[in-house]
Scaffold this motif. Structure first.
Motif, short mmCIF file in Angstrom:
data_model
loop_
_atom_site.label_atom_id
_atom_site.label_comp_id
_atom_site.label_asym_id
_atom_site.label_seq_id
_atom_site.Cartn_x
_atom_site.Cartn_y
_atom_site.Cartn_z
N ALA A 178 0.83 -1.21 0.00
CA ALA A 178 0.00 0.00 0.00
C ALA A 178 0.86 1.25 0.00
O ALA A 178 0.59 2.21 -0.73
CB ALA A 178 -0.93 -0.01 1.22
N ASP B 81 -9.89 8.67 -5.15
CA ASP B 81 -10.42 7.34 -5.49
C ASP B 81 -10.06 6.89 -6.90
O ASP B 81 -10.17 5.70 -7.22
CB ASP B 81 -11.95 7.34 -5.33
CG ASP B 81 -12.38 7.43 -3.88
OD1 ASP B 81 -11.62 6.97 -3.02
OD2 ASP B 81 -13.46 7.97 -3.61
N LYS C 107 -5.15 -1.86 -5.88
CA LYS C 107 -6.35 -2.65 -6.16
C LYS C 107 -6.50 -3.75 -5.13
O LYS C 107 -5.59 -4.04 -4.37
CB LYS C 107 -6.25 -3.25 -7.57
CG LYS C 107 -6.01 -2.24 -8.68
CD LYS C 107 -5.67 -2.92 -9.99
CE LYS C 107 -5.32 -1.91 -11.08
NZ LYS C 107 -4.88 -2.57 -12.33
N ASP D 266 -7.01 -5.94 -2.03
CA ASP D 266 -6.81 -5.67 -0.59
C ASP D 266 -5.92 -4.47 -0.33
O ASP D 266 -5.83 -4.00 0.81
CB ASP D 266 -6.19 -6.91 0.08
CG ASP D 266 -7.12 -8.11 0.08
OD1 ASP D 266 -8.35 -7.89 -0.07
OD2 ASP D 266 -6.64 -9.25 0.22
N PHE E 130 -6.24 -1.42 -1.66
CA PHE E 130 -6.88 -0.12 -1.82
C PHE E 130 -7.11 0.62 -0.50
O PHE E 130 -6.71 1.78 -0.36
CB PHE E 130 -8.22 -0.27 -2.56
CG PHE E 130 -8.96 1.04 -2.70
CD1 PHE E 130 -8.61 1.95 -3.67
CD2 PHE E 130 -10.00 1.36 -1.83
CE1 PHE E 130 -9.28 3.16 -3.81
CE2 PHE E 130 -10.67 2.57 -1.95
CZ PHE E 130 -10.31 3.47 -2.94
N GLU E 131 -7.77 0.01 0.46
CA GLU E 131 -8.15 0.72 1.69
C GLU E 131 -6.94 1.22 2.48
O GLU E 131 -6.90 2.40 2.87
CB GLU E 131 -9.05 -0.15 2.56
CG GLU E 131 -10.48 -0.23 2.06
CD GLU E 131 -11.16 1.13 1.95
OE1 GLU E 131 -10.84 2.02 2.77
OE2 GLU E 131 -11.98 1.33 1.04
N PRO E 132 -5.93 0.36 2.78
CA PRO E 132 -4.77 0.90 3.51
C PRO E 132 -4.02 1.96 2.71
O PRO E 132 -3.48 2.91 3.28
CB PRO E 132 -3.89 -0.33 3.77
CG PRO E 132 -4.36 -1.37 2.83
CD PRO E 132 -5.82 -1.11 2.60
N LYS F 154 -5.38 4.15 0.66
CA LYS F 154 -6.15 5.39 0.75
C LYS F 154 -5.91 6.10 2.08
O LYS F 154 -5.79 7.33 2.13
CB LYS F 154 -7.64 5.09 0.55
CG LYS F 154 -8.51 6.35 0.55
CD LYS F 154 -9.97 6.03 0.25
CE LYS F 154 -10.81 7.29 0.23
NZ LYS F 154 -12.24 7.00 -0.07
N ILE F 155 -5.86 5.33 3.15
CA ILE F 155 -5.59 5.91 4.47
C ILE F 155 -4.24 6.62 4.47
O ILE F 155 -4.11 7.78 4.87
CB ILE F 155 -5.62 4.82 5.55
CG1 ILE F 155 -7.04 4.27 5.72
CG2 ILE F 155 -5.08 5.36 6.88
CD1 ILE F 155 -7.12 3.02 6.58
N TYR F 156 -3.23 5.92 4.01
CA TYR F 156 -1.86 6.45 4.01
C TYR F 156 -1.75 7.67 3.09
O TYR F 156 -1.19 8.70 3.47
CB TYR F 156 -0.89 5.36 3.57
CG TYR F 156 0.56 5.70 3.79
CD1 TYR F 156 1.17 5.51 5.02
CD2 TYR F 156 1.33 6.21 2.75
CE1 TYR F 156 2.51 5.81 5.22
CE2 TYR F 156 2.67 6.52 2.93
CZ TYR F 156 3.25 6.31 4.17
OH TYR F 156 4.58 6.62 4.36
N THR G 243 -4.05 9.84 1.98
CA THR G 243 -4.77 11.04 2.39
C THR G 243 -4.03 11.81 3.46
O THR G 243 -3.89 13.04 3.38
CB THR G 243 -6.17 10.65 2.91
OG1 THR G 243 -6.87 9.93 1.89
CG2 THR G 243 -6.96 11.89 3.28
N TYR H 167 -2.85 4.37 9.99
CA TYR H 167 -2.97 5.76 10.46
C TYR H 167 -1.69 6.18 11.16
O TYR H 167 -1.20 7.30 10.96
CB TYR H 167 -4.16 5.90 11.40
CG TYR H 167 -5.50 5.78 10.74
CD1 TYR H 167 -6.08 6.87 10.08
CD2 TYR H 167 -6.21 4.59 10.76
CE1 TYR H 167 -7.32 6.77 9.46
CE2 TYR H 167 -7.45 4.46 10.15
CZ TYR H 167 -8.01 5.56 9.50
OH TYR H 167 -9.23 5.45 8.88
#
Length: 467
Positions: A54, A119, A128, A130, A132-134, A136-138, A140, A195
Protein backbone atom coordinates in the motif's frame (compact mmCIF):
# COMPACT_ATOMS: atom_id res chain seq x y z
CA UNK A 1 30.18 23.73 13.51
CA UNK A 2 32.76 25.49 11.34
CA UNK A 3 31.43 28.05 8.95
CA UNK A 4 32.34 27.31 5.33
CA UNK A 5 32.32 29.95 2.57
CA UNK A 6 31.04 29.15 -0.90
CA UNK A 7 34.42 30.41 -2.19
CA UNK A 8 35.99 27.17 -0.96
CA UNK A 9 34.27 25.42 -3.88
CA UNK A 10 36.69 27.20 -6.22
CA UNK A 11 39.89 26.92 -4.18
CA UNK A 12 40.21 23.65 -2.27
CA UNK A 13 41.40 20.43 -3.91
CA UNK A 14 38.69 18.59 -5.83
CA UNK A 15 39.20 15.32 -3.97
CA UNK A 16 38.92 17.04 -0.60
CA UNK A 17 35.91 19.09 -1.70
CA UNK A 18 34.11 16.06 -3.10
CA UNK A 19 34.59 14.19 0.15
CA UNK A 20 33.41 17.18 2.17
CA UNK A 21 30.35 17.60 -0.04
CA UNK A 22 29.59 13.94 -0.75
CA UNK A 23 30.03 12.45 2.73
CA UNK A 24 27.40 14.66 4.40
CA UNK A 25 25.13 14.26 1.36
CA UNK A 26 25.62 10.49 1.49
CA UNK A 27 24.95 10.37 5.21
CA UNK A 28 21.84 12.48 4.74
CA UNK A 29 20.60 10.26 1.91
CA UNK A 30 21.54 7.18 3.94
CA UNK A 31 19.50 8.37 6.88
CA UNK A 32 16.53 9.24 4.67
CA UNK A 33 16.85 5.88 2.93
CA UNK A 34 17.10 4.12 6.27
CA UNK A 35 13.96 6.00 7.22
CA UNK A 36 12.10 4.47 4.25
CA UNK A 37 13.77 1.09 4.77
CA UNK A 38 13.16 0.77 8.51
CA UNK A 39 9.70 2.29 8.13
CA UNK A 40 8.92 -0.52 5.68
CA UNK A 41 10.41 -3.11 8.05
CA UNK A 42 8.26 -1.79 10.91
CA UNK A 43 5.17 -1.72 8.72
CA UNK A 44 5.86 -5.21 7.34
CA UNK A 45 6.43 -6.72 10.77
CA UNK A 46 3.78 -4.81 12.73
CA UNK A 47 1.04 -4.43 10.10
CA UNK A 48 1.82 -6.86 7.24
CA UNK A 49 3.12 -7.19 3.65
CA UNK A 50 -0.12 -5.72 2.23
CA UNK A 51 0.70 -2.53 4.12
CA UNK A 52 4.15 -2.40 2.45
CA UNK A 53 2.46 -2.78 -0.94
CA UNK A 54 0.00 0.00 0.00
CA UNK A 55 2.82 2.41 0.83
CA UNK A 56 4.54 1.47 -2.42
CA UNK A 57 1.40 2.51 -4.29
CA UNK A 58 1.26 5.90 -2.55
CA UNK A 59 4.96 6.81 -2.73
CA UNK A 60 5.13 7.80 -6.41
CA UNK A 61 2.18 10.17 -6.02
CA UNK A 62 3.45 11.96 -2.91
CA UNK A 63 7.05 11.85 -4.13
CA UNK A 64 6.09 13.46 -7.42
CA UNK A 65 4.51 16.42 -5.65
CA UNK A 66 7.45 16.62 -3.24
CA UNK A 67 9.76 16.40 -6.26
CA UNK A 68 8.37 19.74 -7.39
CA UNK A 69 10.19 21.21 -4.42
CA UNK A 70 13.33 19.27 -5.20
CA UNK A 71 13.24 20.22 -8.88
CA UNK A 72 12.74 23.90 -8.05
CA UNK A 73 15.54 23.53 -5.52
CA UNK A 74 18.02 21.86 -7.88
CA UNK A 75 17.13 24.13 -10.80
CA UNK A 76 17.54 27.24 -8.66
CA UNK A 77 20.63 25.90 -6.90
CA UNK A 78 22.41 25.56 -10.23
CA UNK A 79 21.76 29.28 -10.77
CA UNK A 80 22.81 30.10 -7.20
CA UNK A 81 26.08 28.13 -7.46
CA UNK A 82 27.03 29.88 -10.70
CA UNK A 83 25.90 33.27 -9.37
CA UNK A 84 28.03 32.89 -6.23
CA UNK A 85 30.92 31.71 -8.42
CA UNK A 86 30.70 34.92 -10.46
CA UNK A 87 30.11 37.14 -7.36
CA UNK A 88 26.51 38.01 -8.35
CA UNK A 89 24.95 37.92 -4.87
CA UNK A 90 21.76 39.74 -5.87
CA UNK A 91 20.92 37.14 -8.52
CA UNK A 92 21.45 34.38 -5.96
CA UNK A 93 19.05 36.06 -3.53
CA UNK A 94 16.41 36.72 -6.18
CA UNK A 95 16.62 33.09 -7.28
CA UNK A 96 16.15 31.77 -3.75
CA UNK A 97 13.15 34.02 -3.17
CA UNK A 98 11.54 32.86 -6.39
CA UNK A 99 12.18 29.24 -5.39
CA UNK A 100 10.16 29.68 -2.19
CA UNK A 101 7.22 31.29 -3.99
CA UNK A 102 7.11 28.71 -6.77
CA UNK A 103 7.33 25.77 -4.35
CA UNK A 104 4.34 26.86 -2.30
CA UNK A 105 2.19 27.80 -5.30
CA UNK A 106 2.68 24.55 -7.18
CA UNK A 107 2.59 22.03 -4.33
CA UNK A 108 -0.49 23.40 -2.59
CA UNK A 109 -2.37 23.39 -5.89
CA UNK A 110 -1.39 19.78 -6.63
CA UNK A 111 -2.31 18.60 -3.14
CA UNK A 112 -5.83 19.96 -3.60
CA UNK A 113 -6.12 18.13 -6.94
CA UNK A 114 -4.61 14.96 -5.44
CA UNK A 115 -7.14 14.87 -2.60
CA UNK A 116 -10.07 15.59 -4.93
CA UNK A 117 -9.28 12.62 -7.21
CA UNK A 118 -8.09 10.22 -4.51
CA UNK A 119 -10.42 7.34 -5.49
CA UNK A 120 -9.21 7.46 -9.08
CA UNK A 121 -5.50 7.94 -8.45
CA UNK A 122 -4.94 5.03 -6.05
CA UNK A 123 -6.25 2.25 -8.35
CA UNK A 124 -4.40 3.85 -11.26
CA UNK A 125 -1.11 3.31 -9.39
CA UNK A 126 -1.86 -0.32 -8.57
CA UNK A 127 -3.88 0.13 -5.38
CA UNK A 128 -6.35 -2.65 -6.16
CA UNK A 129 -7.90 -5.50 -4.23
CA UNK A 130 -6.81 -5.67 -0.59
CA UNK A 131 -4.31 -2.87 -1.18
CA UNK A 132 -6.88 -0.12 -1.82
CA UNK A 133 -8.15 0.72 1.69
CA UNK A 134 -4.77 0.90 3.51
CA UNK A 135 -3.34 2.83 0.55
CA UNK A 136 -6.15 5.39 0.75
CA UNK A 137 -5.59 5.91 4.47
CA UNK A 138 -1.86 6.45 4.01
CA UNK A 139 -2.24 8.62 0.90
CA UNK A 140 -4.77 11.04 2.39
CA UNK A 141 -2.81 11.78 5.56
CA UNK A 142 0.64 11.97 3.95
CA UNK A 143 -0.56 14.33 1.23
CA UNK A 144 -1.40 16.98 3.84
CA UNK A 145 2.29 17.30 4.69
CA UNK A 146 3.69 17.19 1.16
CA UNK A 147 3.95 21.02 0.66
CA UNK A 148 6.00 21.14 3.84
CA UNK A 149 8.22 18.34 2.54
CA UNK A 150 8.59 20.11 -0.82
CA UNK A 151 9.81 23.29 0.91
CA UNK A 152 12.30 21.23 2.93
CA UNK A 153 13.61 19.44 -0.18
CA UNK A 154 14.00 22.75 -1.99
CA UNK A 155 15.76 24.37 0.94
CA UNK A 156 18.13 21.44 1.37
CA UNK A 157 19.56 21.83 -2.13
CA UNK A 158 20.06 25.57 -1.57
CA UNK A 159 21.97 24.89 1.65
CA UNK A 160 24.29 22.60 -0.33
CA UNK A 161 24.67 25.22 -3.07
CA UNK A 162 25.95 27.62 -0.39
CA UNK A 163 28.74 25.13 0.34
CA UNK A 164 27.34 24.03 3.73
CA UNK A 165 26.77 20.28 3.35
CA UNK A 166 26.85 19.55 7.09
CA UNK A 167 23.68 21.55 7.67
CA UNK A 168 22.08 19.86 4.66
CA UNK A 169 22.95 16.51 6.22
CA UNK A 170 21.38 17.48 9.55
CA UNK A 171 18.24 18.59 7.73
CA UNK A 172 17.90 15.08 6.32
CA UNK A 173 18.68 13.31 9.59
CA UNK A 174 16.09 15.14 11.73
CA UNK A 175 12.93 13.89 9.95
CA UNK A 176 14.30 10.37 9.78
CA UNK A 177 14.89 10.10 13.50
CA UNK A 178 11.54 11.75 14.16
CA UNK A 179 9.70 9.39 11.80
CA UNK A 180 11.19 6.26 13.31
CA UNK A 181 10.42 7.38 16.86
CA UNK A 182 6.85 8.26 15.89
CA UNK A 183 6.54 4.94 14.03
CA UNK A 184 7.36 3.11 17.24
CA UNK A 185 4.91 5.16 19.30
CA UNK A 186 2.02 5.36 16.81
CA UNK A 187 2.21 1.84 15.32
CA UNK A 188 3.72 -0.36 18.02
CA UNK A 189 2.54 1.31 21.23
CA UNK A 190 -0.72 3.01 20.17
CA UNK A 191 -1.55 0.32 17.57
CA UNK A 192 -2.85 2.86 15.06
CA UNK A 193 -1.90 0.69 12.06
CA UNK A 194 -1.77 2.58 8.74
CA UNK A 195 -2.97 5.76 10.46
CA UNK A 196 0.09 5.62 12.70
CA UNK A 197 2.48 5.06 9.78
CA UNK A 198 0.96 7.99 7.89
CA UNK A 199 0.98 10.44 10.80
CA UNK A 200 4.56 9.50 11.67
CA UNK A 201 5.64 10.33 8.11
CA UNK A 202 3.71 13.61 8.01
CA UNK A 203 5.00 14.66 11.42
CA UNK A 204 8.57 14.08 10.30
CA UNK A 205 8.08 16.52 7.40
CA UNK A 206 7.25 19.31 9.85
CA UNK A 207 10.40 18.63 11.89
CA UNK A 208 12.58 18.90 8.78
CA UNK A 209 10.95 22.13 7.64
CA UNK A 210 11.40 23.71 11.07
CA UNK A 211 15.16 23.13 10.86
CA UNK A 212 15.39 24.45 7.29
CA UNK A 213 13.52 27.60 8.32
CA UNK A 214 15.87 28.07 11.29
CA UNK A 215 18.96 27.73 9.09
CA UNK A 216 17.97 30.46 6.65
CA UNK A 217 16.92 32.70 9.54
CA UNK A 218 20.27 32.27 11.31
CA UNK A 219 23.72 33.73 10.63
CA UNK A 220 24.83 30.43 9.10
CA UNK A 221 23.23 31.30 5.76
CA UNK A 222 24.62 33.84 3.29
CA UNK A 223 21.17 34.25 1.70
CA UNK A 224 19.22 36.88 3.63
CA UNK A 225 15.99 37.64 1.81
CA UNK A 226 13.81 40.73 1.60
CA UNK A 227 10.17 40.63 0.54
CA UNK A 228 11.11 41.94 -2.91
CA UNK A 229 13.08 38.75 -3.56
CA UNK A 230 9.86 36.72 -3.32
CA UNK A 231 8.27 38.46 -6.32
CA UNK A 232 8.50 36.24 -9.36
CA UNK A 233 10.91 37.31 -12.10
CA UNK A 234 10.32 35.77 -15.52
CA UNK A 235 13.94 35.18 -16.57
CA UNK A 236 14.69 33.41 -13.30
CA UNK A 237 11.46 31.39 -13.43
CA UNK A 238 12.33 30.33 -16.96
CA UNK A 239 15.82 29.15 -15.98
CA UNK A 240 14.60 27.41 -12.82
CA UNK A 241 11.92 25.73 -14.90
CA UNK A 242 14.27 24.55 -17.62
CA UNK A 243 16.89 23.19 -15.22
CA UNK A 244 14.49 22.02 -12.51
CA UNK A 245 12.37 20.40 -15.18
CA UNK A 246 15.10 17.80 -15.49
CA UNK A 247 14.53 16.61 -11.93
CA UNK A 248 10.76 16.91 -12.22
CA UNK A 249 10.72 14.96 -15.47
CA UNK A 250 12.84 12.27 -13.87
CA UNK A 251 10.43 11.95 -10.96
CA UNK A 252 7.47 12.01 -13.32
CA UNK A 253 8.99 9.08 -15.18
CA UNK A 254 9.64 7.34 -11.84
CA UNK A 255 5.98 7.78 -10.95
CA UNK A 256 4.92 6.41 -14.34
CA UNK A 257 7.30 3.49 -13.80
CA UNK A 258 5.68 2.71 -10.45
CA UNK A 259 2.26 2.92 -12.08
CA UNK A 260 3.25 0.46 -14.81
CA UNK A 261 5.23 -1.86 -12.54
CA UNK A 262 2.51 -2.13 -9.91
CA UNK A 263 -0.14 -2.87 -12.54
CA UNK A 264 1.99 -5.29 -14.58
CA UNK A 265 3.10 -7.20 -11.49
CA UNK A 266 -0.42 -7.25 -10.05
CA UNK A 267 -1.63 -8.86 -13.29
CA UNK A 268 1.22 -11.38 -13.22
CA UNK A 269 1.05 -12.37 -9.56
CA UNK A 270 -1.40 -10.25 -7.55
CA UNK A 271 -0.61 -8.41 -4.32
CA UNK A 272 2.34 -10.70 -3.58
CA UNK A 273 4.41 -9.59 -6.57
CA UNK A 274 3.62 -5.96 -5.81
CA UNK A 275 5.05 -6.61 -2.33
CA UNK A 276 8.20 -8.11 -3.90
CA UNK A 277 8.68 -4.96 -5.95
CA UNK A 278 8.02 -2.83 -2.87
CA UNK A 279 10.98 -4.47 -1.10
CA UNK A 280 13.22 -4.09 -4.14
CA UNK A 281 12.10 -0.48 -4.50
CA UNK A 282 13.23 0.21 -0.94
CA UNK A 283 16.63 -1.28 -1.74
CA UNK A 284 16.90 0.84 -4.89
CA UNK A 285 16.50 3.88 -2.63
CA UNK A 286 18.72 2.59 0.17
CA UNK A 287 21.57 0.56 -1.33
CA UNK A 288 22.76 3.26 -3.72
CA UNK A 289 22.73 6.11 -1.19
CA UNK A 290 26.51 6.75 -1.37
CA UNK A 291 26.42 6.92 -5.17
CA UNK A 292 23.59 9.47 -5.01
CA UNK A 293 25.57 11.29 -2.33
CA UNK A 294 28.59 11.64 -4.62
CA UNK A 295 26.27 12.93 -7.35
CA UNK A 296 24.76 15.52 -5.01
CA UNK A 297 28.20 16.54 -3.77
CA UNK A 298 29.45 16.88 -7.34
CA UNK A 299 26.73 19.35 -8.45
CA UNK A 300 27.79 22.51 -6.54
CA UNK A 301 31.50 21.88 -7.21
CA UNK A 302 31.01 21.57 -10.96
CA UNK A 303 28.51 24.45 -11.09
CA UNK A 304 30.65 26.88 -9.07
CA UNK A 305 33.86 26.21 -11.00
CA UNK A 306 32.08 26.34 -14.34
CA UNK A 307 30.65 29.74 -13.37
CA UNK A 308 34.16 30.85 -12.35
CA UNK A 309 35.55 29.52 -15.70
CA UNK A 310 37.97 27.19 -13.90
CA UNK A 311 37.63 24.48 -16.54
CA UNK A 312 40.49 22.19 -15.44
CA UNK A 313 38.83 21.93 -12.04
CA UNK A 314 35.49 21.13 -13.68
CA UNK A 315 37.07 18.30 -15.66
CA UNK A 316 38.85 17.00 -12.58
CA UNK A 317 35.59 17.03 -10.63
CA UNK A 318 33.91 14.86 -13.30
CA UNK A 319 36.70 12.27 -13.31
CA UNK A 320 36.98 12.16 -9.53
CA UNK A 321 33.24 11.86 -9.00
CA UNK A 322 32.93 8.99 -11.50
CA UNK A 323 35.89 7.18 -9.93
CA UNK A 324 34.55 7.46 -6.37
CA UNK A 325 30.97 6.60 -7.31
CA UNK A 326 31.99 3.58 -9.43
CA UNK A 327 34.06 2.12 -6.62
CA UNK A 328 31.19 2.49 -4.18
CA UNK A 329 28.65 1.07 -6.64
CA UNK A 330 30.80 -2.03 -7.13
CA UNK A 331 30.95 -2.64 -3.38
CA UNK A 332 27.15 -2.27 -3.16
CA UNK A 333 26.76 -4.73 -6.05
CA UNK A 334 28.85 -7.39 -4.30
CA UNK A 335 26.82 -7.13 -1.10
CA UNK A 336 23.48 -7.39 -2.89
CA UNK A 337 24.57 -10.41 -4.92
CA UNK A 338 25.66 -12.28 -1.77
CA UNK A 339 22.87 -11.46 0.70
CA UNK A 340 19.53 -10.97 -1.17
CA UNK A 341 17.61 -13.58 0.85
CA UNK A 342 18.76 -12.13 4.17
CA UNK A 343 17.73 -8.65 3.03
CA UNK A 344 14.26 -9.82 1.97
CA UNK A 345 13.73 -11.60 5.28
CA UNK A 346 14.16 -8.33 7.19
CA UNK A 347 10.87 -7.02 5.78
CA UNK A 348 8.74 -10.02 6.74
CA UNK A 349 7.22 -11.03 10.05
CA UNK A 350 8.07 -14.46 11.51
CA UNK A 351 5.34 -14.39 14.14
CA UNK A 352 3.68 -17.78 14.67
CA UNK A 353 0.23 -16.24 15.24
CA UNK A 354 -0.11 -14.84 11.69
CA UNK A 355 -3.21 -15.85 9.67
CA UNK A 356 -2.62 -18.59 7.09
CA UNK A 357 -3.01 -16.08 4.25
CA UNK A 358 -0.26 -13.88 5.68
CA UNK A 359 2.07 -16.89 6.18
CA UNK A 360 1.59 -17.99 2.57
CA UNK A 361 2.12 -14.44 1.33
CA UNK A 362 5.35 -14.09 3.32
CA UNK A 363 6.65 -17.39 1.96
CA UNK A 364 5.91 -16.35 -1.62
CA UNK A 365 7.61 -12.97 -1.21
CA UNK A 366 10.68 -14.53 0.43
CA UNK A 367 10.97 -17.07 -2.37
CA UNK A 368 10.67 -14.56 -5.22
CA UNK A 369 12.62 -11.55 -3.95
CA UNK A 370 16.26 -12.80 -4.02
CA UNK A 371 16.29 -13.75 -7.71
CA UNK A 372 14.46 -10.56 -8.68
CA UNK A 373 16.90 -8.46 -6.64
CA UNK A 374 19.94 -9.98 -8.34
CA UNK A 375 18.53 -9.16 -11.78
CA UNK A 376 17.53 -5.62 -10.84
CA UNK A 377 21.00 -4.71 -9.51
CA UNK A 378 23.03 -6.61 -12.12
CA UNK A 379 24.42 -3.50 -13.87
CA UNK A 380 25.05 -1.48 -10.67
CA UNK A 381 28.86 -1.16 -11.11
CA UNK A 382 28.49 1.04 -14.23
CA UNK A 383 25.63 3.35 -13.23
CA UNK A 384 27.94 6.07 -11.87
CA UNK A 385 28.79 7.16 -15.42
CA UNK A 386 25.14 7.71 -16.22
CA UNK A 387 24.34 9.55 -12.97
CA UNK A 388 27.38 11.86 -12.98
CA UNK A 389 27.11 12.48 -16.72
CA UNK A 390 23.50 13.61 -16.53
CA UNK A 391 24.20 15.66 -13.39
CA UNK A 392 27.07 17.51 -15.11
CA UNK A 393 24.83 19.02 -17.78
CA UNK A 394 22.41 20.11 -15.06
CA UNK A 395 25.22 21.67 -13.00
CA UNK A 396 26.47 23.83 -15.89
CA UNK A 397 22.98 25.00 -16.88
CA UNK A 398 22.44 22.98 -20.09
CA UNK A 399 18.88 21.87 -19.54
CA UNK A 400 18.09 20.01 -22.76
CA UNK A 401 20.93 17.45 -22.71
CA UNK A 402 20.49 17.11 -18.93
CA UNK A 403 16.81 16.32 -19.45
CA UNK A 404 17.39 13.83 -22.27
CA UNK A 405 20.17 11.97 -20.45
CA UNK A 406 18.22 11.92 -17.19
CA UNK A 407 15.23 10.42 -18.98
CA UNK A 408 17.29 7.99 -21.04
CA UNK A 409 17.33 5.13 -18.55
CA UNK A 410 13.72 5.00 -17.40
CA UNK A 411 11.92 6.96 -20.08
CA UNK A 412 13.60 5.90 -23.30
CA UNK A 413 14.73 2.39 -22.38
CA UNK A 414 13.14 0.96 -19.21
CA UNK A 415 9.47 1.78 -19.85
CA UNK A 416 9.46 0.33 -23.40
CA UNK A 417 11.28 -2.75 -22.11
CA UNK A 418 8.76 -3.50 -19.34
CA UNK A 419 5.93 -3.06 -21.81
CA UNK A 420 7.49 -5.52 -24.27
CA UNK A 421 9.60 -8.13 -22.45
CA UNK A 422 6.93 -9.42 -19.98
CA UNK A 423 4.80 -10.43 -22.96
CA UNK A 424 7.51 -12.90 -23.97
CA UNK A 425 9.22 -13.77 -20.67
CA UNK A 426 6.55 -13.09 -18.05
CA UNK A 427 7.81 -12.08 -14.63
CA UNK A 428 11.45 -12.54 -15.70
CA UNK A 429 10.91 -9.99 -18.45
CA UNK A 430 10.14 -7.36 -15.80
CA UNK A 431 13.31 -7.96 -13.81
CA UNK A 432 15.76 -8.19 -16.75
CA UNK A 433 14.49 -4.85 -18.02
CA UNK A 434 16.44 -3.14 -15.22
CA UNK A 435 20.03 -4.10 -16.19
CA UNK A 436 19.35 -3.78 -19.92
CA UNK A 437 18.11 -0.21 -19.42
CA UNK A 438 21.12 0.60 -17.20
CA UNK A 439 23.61 -0.61 -19.81
CA UNK A 440 21.97 1.22 -22.72
CA UNK A 441 21.63 4.50 -20.79
CA UNK A 442 25.26 4.35 -19.64
CA UNK A 443 26.54 3.90 -23.20
CA UNK A 444 24.53 6.88 -24.45
CA UNK A 445 25.56 9.11 -21.51
CA UNK A 446 29.26 8.25 -21.83
CA UNK A 447 29.21 9.24 -25.50
CA UNK A 448 27.58 12.64 -24.94
CA UNK A 449 29.58 13.45 -21.80
CA UNK A 450 32.87 12.80 -23.57
CA UNK A 451 31.80 14.96 -26.52
CA UNK A 452 30.77 17.83 -24.23
CA UNK A 453 33.98 17.70 -22.18
CA UNK A 454 36.13 17.83 -25.30
CA UNK A 455 34.12 20.70 -26.81
CA UNK A 456 33.74 22.95 -23.75
CA UNK A 457 36.58 22.06 -21.36
CA UNK A 458 39.46 20.73 -23.44
CA UNK A 459 39.46 22.68 -26.72
CA UNK A 460 39.16 26.16 -25.11
CA UNK A 461 42.25 25.40 -23.03
CA UNK A 462 44.12 24.16 -26.08
CA UNK A 463 43.39 27.44 -27.87
CA UNK A 464 44.66 29.42 -24.87
CA UNK A 465 47.95 27.51 -24.69
CA UNK A 466 48.64 27.26 -28.44
CA UNK A 467 51.32 29.70 -29.77
Amino acid sequence: MAKVSSEALGNESIGSLLIKQAVPASIGILVMSLNILIDSIFVGNWIGPIAIAAINVVLPVSFFIAALGMSIGIGGSSIISRALGSNNKERALRTFGNQITLTLLFTVSLVVIGLWFVDDIIPMFGGKGDIFEPAKIYYTIVLYGVPILAYAMMGNTVIRAEGKPMFAMIAMIIPTVGNLLMDFVFIYIFDWGMYGAAWATTGSYFLCTAFIFWFFSSKNSELKLNLRHLWLKMDIISEIGSLGGVTLARQAVVSITYLLMNNILFDLGGEALVAVYAIIGRMLMFALFPVFGVTQGFLPIAGYNYGAKKYPRVRESINTAIKYASLIATMVFIGLMIFPAEIADLFLSNRADLPDKEIMLNAFVLNKTPTAMRWVFLATPIIAIQLIGAAYFQAIGKAVPALLLTLSRQGFFFIPLILILPKFYGELGVWISFPIADILATIVTAFYLNREVVATLVKPLEKQTSP
